[in-house]
Each structure stands twice: as structure tokens, then as C-alpha cells.
Scaffold this motif. Structure first.
Motif, mmCIF file in Angstrom:
data_model
loop_
_atom_site.group_PDB
_atom_site.id
_atom_site.type_symbol
_atom_site.label_atom_id
_atom_site.label_comp_id
_atom_site.label_asym_id
_atom_site.label_seq_id
_atom_site.Cartn_x
_atom_site.Cartn_y
_atom_site.Cartn_z
ATOM 1 N N THR A 1 1.989 -6.038 9.294
ATOM 2 C CA THR A 1 1.370 -6.428 8.028
ATOM 3 C C THR A 1 1.860 -7.818 7.624
ATOM 4 O O THR A 1 3.056 -8.039 7.436
ATOM 5 N N GLU B 1 -9.418 4.942 -1.257
ATOM 6 C CA GLU B 1 -9.746 4.331 0.039
ATOM 7 C C GLU B 1 -10.648 5.210 0.891
ATOM 8 O O GLU B 1 -11.428 4.701 1.687
ATOM 9 N N GLN C 1 4.359 0.716 8.624
ATOM 10 C CA GLN C 1 3.962 1.589 9.727
ATOM 11 C C GLN C 1 3.622 0.761 10.951
ATOM 12 O O GLN C 1 4.119 1.001 12.032
ATOM 13 N N LEU D 1 -4.467 6.321 -4.434
ATOM 14 C CA LEU D 1 -4.827 5.367 -3.375
ATOM 15 C C LEU D 1 -5.615 6.067 -2.265
ATOM 16 O O LEU D 1 -6.643 5.553 -1.795
ATOM 17 N N GLY E 1 0.816 -1.221 0.000
ATOM 18 C CA GLY E 1 0.000 0.000 0.000
ATOM 19 C C GLY E 1 0.841 1.258 0.000
ATOM 20 O O GLY E 1 1.764 1.435 -0.808
HETATM 21 O O1 M6R Z 1 1.254 -0.921 8.446
HETATM 22 P P1 M6R Z 1 1.790 -0.977 7.050
HETATM 23 O O2 M6R Z 1 2.595 0.259 6.690
HETATM 24 O O3 M6R Z 1 2.547 -2.221 6.736
HETATM 25 O O4 M6R Z 1 0.500 -0.972 6.125
HETATM 26 C C1 M6R Z 1 0.612 -1.129 4.747
HETATM 27 C C2 M6R Z 1 -0.697 -0.816 4.058
HETATM 28 O O5 M6R Z 1 -1.696 -1.693 4.471
HETATM 29 C C3 M6R Z 1 -1.152 0.615 4.341
HETATM 30 O O6 M6R Z 1 -0.188 1.553 3.969
HETATM 31 C C4 M6R Z 1 -2.465 0.929 3.598
HETATM 32 O O7 M6R Z 1 -2.243 0.928 2.227
HETATM 33 C C5 M6R Z 1 -3.040 2.267 4.068
HETATM 34 N N1 M6R Z 1 -4.421 2.121 4.420
HETATM 35 C C6 M6R Z 1 -2.943 3.337 3.053
HETATM 36 O O8 M6R Z 1 -3.448 4.558 3.502
#
Ligand code: M6R
Length: 620
Positions: free
Chosen positions: A360, A496, A356, A492, A309
Motif C-alpha cells: 500500500t 465496499e 496485508q 466499511l 482502511g
Molecule cells: O494491503 P493493506 O492492508 O495495506 O490494505 C489497506 C486497505 O487498502 C485495505 O484494508 C482496504 O481497506 C480493504 N479493501 C478493506 O476491506
């Protein structure tokens, strides 16, 4: 993906668990449920939809006061978002309650086994099987202390897939038992009380003292005897202690209508915090926490950046900077594809995983694959104590603070800053950049918080534009060079949050097909590189704006101060401060975040909890 809360202690568990669920609702909002044990009886209430639905039911049929309880907010995987599929799931005799996050991959076989033994299932979930197996293992277990924990270990040894499980039993009214495999779980330790949470937000208003659970571990929490951790075989394990470095206020809206608005506004500080302590007195980089030696970093001959993402978009931008500064080839991949295509990895490969949440599942699995292939893994992560940094060889934390809105904003900008730091550090260690060159880029990085603050102070026109665009059917985003991933990120965000069809394109690709979708009035947002950018890419983008305009597009142009070339072709012009080309995404992304947020708000949508999504995606 699914929020999990547990409490045992002197407070009223109903209040503590509901408060935890409120803080974790961003992890999933298909249903919510709570179970408490009071006077030797287990009572559970659950309801489809947002937590507010559960709260309404509880107002009509209150639970008894209790000192132990568990709660769950669900993001549905197996079984629709209905009352019957909501957690907790109870054993057939109603004495054991279980909540689950993850996917039990062998649930079909286990369910068939339970049904053959006469158990009637009351849901379509994979999770319910855990409740029945736990009750059976409890019955079969020996009398004495740790009977519920023993049963949990027996069950976990039989489960395949990823799971966090939390259980409570009417027979052990002072004991909570939880287990984790490839799914998040943290323990909060207060004064004579204990908390369980998918993340620390669940208990941050009560305590900042936390224990991290490792892979394949079971924790037993007895209100009076304290906590003990074992592996699934029952061997004692010492959990890692840490203190959470943010407070409850950081996880509140602080007067903003949406968490997302607050998080957008926090970006200047988040960037400054991510740079803090990493810049030496002479402008050189000091990244002590990257536990890779200079020799290991000098050995690197190929880099993969792997993420999902928005974090993947940060990786796409990182490629431009890292290759430019280090001349090491960089490939960027979505984590869900990485391990399935058998990438060529060895000891000289550095895999940078960006996440983040640090939880994930796609990214975690890619990380594990990279480690199996002997590559070195460096994580860029925001959530302290999460699985991805724990399993990586090295970690660079972003210091964005808690990001609650499902749409990532400050998480993204700080990921970009961390990527720049990694690229520059590699260049410094490998002698690709002289000290004064590093110092000059570092000086530019230090200007980013002010540059972002400046963008934020001029967003009124973007908000007005958002209101005009709220009924659009489709919006296109164009960019070149580092502006291309920014276009992807803008699209994106819009998809979303506002549920509007949006696509990001490399502006030069437009003429190879996508320009056919441009029609009279189609909004096209163009991220224009600096006129000082390399090989006149600026001029080419200005031509691209004219091309779409000639076909009737409504052009919305993001360009730096002083770029007059774009003025004749911009129906709307959004100005950003002059910023070096490679760092420009940090400022050009901000108007796109605000635009998406405002369009969603104008359309009357839930900005923080968009439909079908969850903050942290802990299933593959
Ligand atoms: O926690 P993470 O950074 O691994 O998450 C990755 C994606 O799921 C996350 O960036 C997602 O695309 C967001 N909802 C975007 O705003």
C-alpha cells in the motif's frame, strides 16, 4: 492496483499469461490486455472491463502461439477505463509493448517532449509515454546484448513517481525486461522458464521459487541466458531468493461461491497459523523474527500505528491493547495523512505499520517518512517478499495465506492477533507483565480459533437477516471501547461490498448529533461489550440501544453468550462466545463480515471485486 504478468519459456505464453491474469484480476478490473511476440511480430489485444471481455475478443481473434508474452489488468488512474487506455501500450511503430503499474508523475512533460518529436499518442494514460520513450532509447542505443534492458534503464532514470514496467520487443523475441520503483514486482523461476508478476499469485501454479526485486532495479530475463538484475545505473545487483510457502490451491476458491466466503471460513486456521511458533513452552512469547533488540524495545517511549482502511481499524484496536499492557502512549493514524502533518518522531518512537499486501503506497510513504525521522519501524504484514516488510527495521508476518477477495477478512483478524502479540511482547520485554500474566493472555489467544469457528457455525440467522436488510438505504454501527473500531470495520465492509451507506459511531457520541439520522426502521447494529468490561461501559451501551430503539430503530445486537440485559431491546440478537474484552473484536467482527458478504450477494453484486476498488492500492 493493476496486475502485471510476464512469461518467457517453452509453454504457450498465451495460456500462461491469461492464467496469471485470472489470478491477478483482484488487483484491478477496469480493463485487461495481452501482448505476445511470435515470428518476430508483436501482437497485442486489449479490452475495457473485466478479463472475461478480453477472453471473448481473444476467442474471436486468437493470438498466435508464442513463447513470450505480457499481460495486464488495470485499475484506472489516468484516463478512463476504456479500450484505448487499456494496457499494453505500444510504441508508434508497434515493435515495443509496455505494461505499467503506478503513476508516472512527470508524464505531462515527457508526453509534450514526445509529441514535439512527432509522436502521436493513442491513449490518455500516463503509461503510454513509457512505451514511446523506451522505443526511442532502444533506437538510440548501441547494438548488442541487453539493448532493451539498457533502454529501460535510460527511461527509468527519467521517470518520476512510482512504477512497475514490463516490456517486450519484437526485435528481442526471447527477452523480457522489467523495472520497479515503489511498486511491486516479483520474478518466478521455473525449469527453463521465467515469470513476472505483481505478486506470486501470477505464477504460483508453475513455481514457488521466487526472486525479490529491490527499489530502483531492472531485471533482464533471457530465455536462454537466464536473469540478471541491475540498479538504474547498470550496476549488477544480487536479487534475494525465497520460496513461496503456500501453493496454488490456496489461491483457488475451493468450492466456495466467493473468495471472500472461503477466506472468512479460513479464519480459525489463519489465527492458529499466526500464533504458531510464537508461544514458548512456559506461555512466554518468542518473537525471534522481530529484529529489534530488547534494549531498543525498552527505549521506546511512544508508538504510532499507521495503516489504511481495514488495517487502520486493526491499529485502532491495537491501541487499546498496547496501551493497557505496556502503558506506552499509542497514536493511530491513517497513513495517507501521517507524513503530511509533520508528526513528532525520534529514535525512541516505534512506528508500527500494518499492511496485508505490504504494497500500500500510502503506508509505504509513511514508513519512509518515519525512517527519515530516525524512528524504528515494525511492519505487520501478510505478503512475504513485499516492499513494506523489506523496508522496515523489523517484521512480524501474519500467516493468513493469500487473501484474494478485495474485502479484507482473514487479513484483519490475523492483524489483530499480530498486534496483540506485539503488545504483549513489549510488555514482557519491558517487565510490565509477569510471566504468568503473559501466559494467561496467551492462553486466551489460543482459544480464539475455536471461538471464531463457533461464531461461524451459527451464521444461518445472520444470512437470513442479510436478505431482509438487502434493500436498506443506510445502516448504522455502534460500539464502545474496542467495539468502536469494530463498528467502523463493519460499516466499511458494508460500504465496499454492498454499496449501502453505512457509518460506524462511538456509541457515546450518538447523542451529540448522529442520532438525528435514526428514523423509523433504520437498522442499527450494536456491538455490545462484555458485562465484565471496565467501568460499566456495558450498561452504557445497553442504554444506547434503548435510545435508538425509542426513536424507531431496528436494533441488531451482537452480544456475548449469557448477556441477558440486551434481550428486551434486541430486535435481532447475534450471540458470540465469551471472550476477554481486549480480544473480543476477533469474534465480534465475524458476523459483520458475513452480513456484508451476504447482503452484497443478495443484491446480485460481485462480492470479490466490488466496483471502483482494487485489492492493493499502490498509488497515493
Ligand atoms: O494491503 P493493506 O492492508 O495495506 O490494505 C489497506 C486497505 O487498502 C485495505 O484494508 C482496504 O481497506 C480493504 N479493501 C478493506 O476491506
Amino acid at each position: 492496483m493493476c496486475g502485471i504478468v510476464g512469461y518467457v519459456g517453452p509453454q504457450d505464453a498465451r495460456d500462461v499469461v491469461l492464467e496469471g491474469l485470472r489470478r491477478l484480476e483482484y488487483r484491478g478490473y477496469d480493463s485487461a490486455g495481452i501482448a505476445v511476440v511470435a515470428d518476430g511480430t508483436l501482437t497485442a489485444v486489449k479490452k475495457a472491463g473485466k478479463l472475461a471481455n478480453l477472453e471473448k475478443v481473444l476467442a474471436e481473434q486468437p493470438l498466435p502461439a508464442a513463447t513470450i508474452g505480457i499481460g495486464h489488468t488495470r485499475w484506472a488512474t489516468h484516463g478512463g477505463p476504456t479500450d484505448r487506455n487499456a494496457h499494453p501500450h505500444l510504441s508508434a511503430d508497434g515493435t515495443v509493448a509496455v505494461i505499467h503499474n503506478g503513476i508516472i508523475e512527470n508524464f505531462a512533460a515527457l508526453r509534450a517532449e514526445c509529441e514535439a518529436a512527432g509522436v502521436e499518442f493513442t491513449s490518455d494514460t500516463d503509461s503510454e509515454v513509457a512505451a514511446h520513450l523506451l522505443a526511442a532509447a532502444y533506437e538510440a542505443g548501441a547494438e548488442g546484448q541487453s539493448r532493451l534492458a539498457d533502454a529501460m534503464r535510460v527511461v527509468c532514470r527519467r521517470l518520476e513517481g512510482a512504477f512497475t514496467l514490463v516490456a517486450t520487443s519484437a526485435s528481442e523475441p526471447d527477452t523480457l525486461v522489467a523495472a520497479r520503483r515503489s511498486s511491486p514486482l516479483v520474478v518466478g523461476v521455473g525449469d527453463g522458464e521465467y515469470f513476472l508478476g505483481s505478486d506470486v499469485a501470477a505464477f504460483i501454479s508453475h513455481t514457488r521459487e521466487a526472486r525479490e526485486l529491490g527499489q530502483d532495479q531492472v531485471v533482464e530475463i533471457d530465455r536462454y541466458r537466464g536473469l540478471s538484475v541491475t540498479d538504474f545505473a547498470g550496476n549488477a545487483v544480487e536479487p534475494t531468493s525465497y520460496t513461496v510457502d503456500w501453493d496454488a490451491e490456496a489461491a483457488e476458491k475451493g468450492g466456495y461461491d466467493w473468495f471472500m466466503l472461503k477466506e472468512i471460513a479460513e479464519q480459525p486456521q489463519a489465527i492458529a497459523d499466526t500464533l504458531l511458533g510464537r508461544l514458548g513452552a512456559h506461555g512466554e512469547l518468542v518473537l525471534d523474527e522481530v529484529r529489534l533488540s530488547d534494549e531498543e524495545l525498552r527505549d521506546v517511549d511512544k508508538i504510532f500505528v499507521v495503516a489504511c482502511g481495514t488495517a487502520y481499524h486493526a491499529g485502532l484496536i491495537a491501541k487499546y491493547a498496547i496501551e493497557h499492557w505496556t502503558r506506552i502512549p499509542v497514536e493511530v493514524e491513517v497513513a495517507s495523512e501521517f507524513r503530511y502533518r509533520d508528526p513528532v518522531l525520534d529514535r525512541s518512537t516505534l512506528v508500527i505499520v500494518i499492511s496485508q499486501s505490504g504494497e500500500t503506497m500510502d503506508t509505504l510513504m509513511a514508513l519512509r517518512h518515519a525512517k527519515e525521522q530516525k524512528a524504528r519501524v515494525l511492519a505487520i504484514c501478510n505478503a512475504n517478499g513485499s516492499t513494506i516488510p523489506r523496508e522496515s527495521d523489523a517484521v512480524l508476518y501474519t500467516h493468513a495465506g493469500p487473501e484474494i477477495a478485495v474485502a479484507s477478512t482473514k487479513g484483519f483478524l490475523t492483524q489483530l492477533v499480530a498486534c496483540y502479540l506485539v503488545g504483549l511482547f513489549l510488555a514482557q520485554v519491558r517487565g510490565m507483565k509477569y510471566e504468568d500474566e503473559v501466559a494467561a493472555i496467551v492462553a486466551d489467544l489460543r482459544k480464539l480459533p475455536d471461538a471464531v469457528a463457533e461464531v461461524l457455525s451459527g451464521m444461518d440467522e445472520v444470512r437470513a437477516l442479510a436478505r431482509e436488510l438487502a434493500d436498506a438505504n443506510t445502516i448504522l454501527f455502534l460500539g464502545r471501547h474496542v467495539g468502536f473500531p469494530v463498528a467502523l470495520e463493519g460499516a466499511l465492509k458494508l460500504k465496499e461490498l454492498a454499496y449501502i451507506h453505512a457509518e460506524g459511531f462511538a456509541a457515546g457520541e450518538l447523542k451529540h448529533g448522529p442520532i438525528a439520522v435514526v428514523d423509523k426502521g433504520t437498522p442499527v447494529i450494536v456491538i455490545v461489550p462484555s458485562p465484565r468490561s471496565r467501568e460499566s461501559v456495558h450498561g452504557k451501551v445497553v442504554s444506547n440501544i434503548q435510545e435508538v430503539r425509542a426513536r424507531g430503530a431496528r436494533t441488531i445486537v451482537i452480544a456475548e453468550e449469557g448477556d441477558e440485559d440486551v434481550v428486551p431491546y434486541a430486535d435481532h440478537l447475534i450471540r458470540v462466545p465469551r471472550t476477554p474484552t481486549l480480544l473480543a473484536p476477533v469474534v465480534t467482527t465475524v458476523p459483520l463480515q458475513v452480513l456484508a458478504c451476504e447482503i452484497a450477494d443478495t443484491r446480485g453484486l460481485d462480492v470479490d471485486q466490488p466496483r471502483n476498488l482494487a485489492k492493493s492500492v499502490t498509488v497515493e
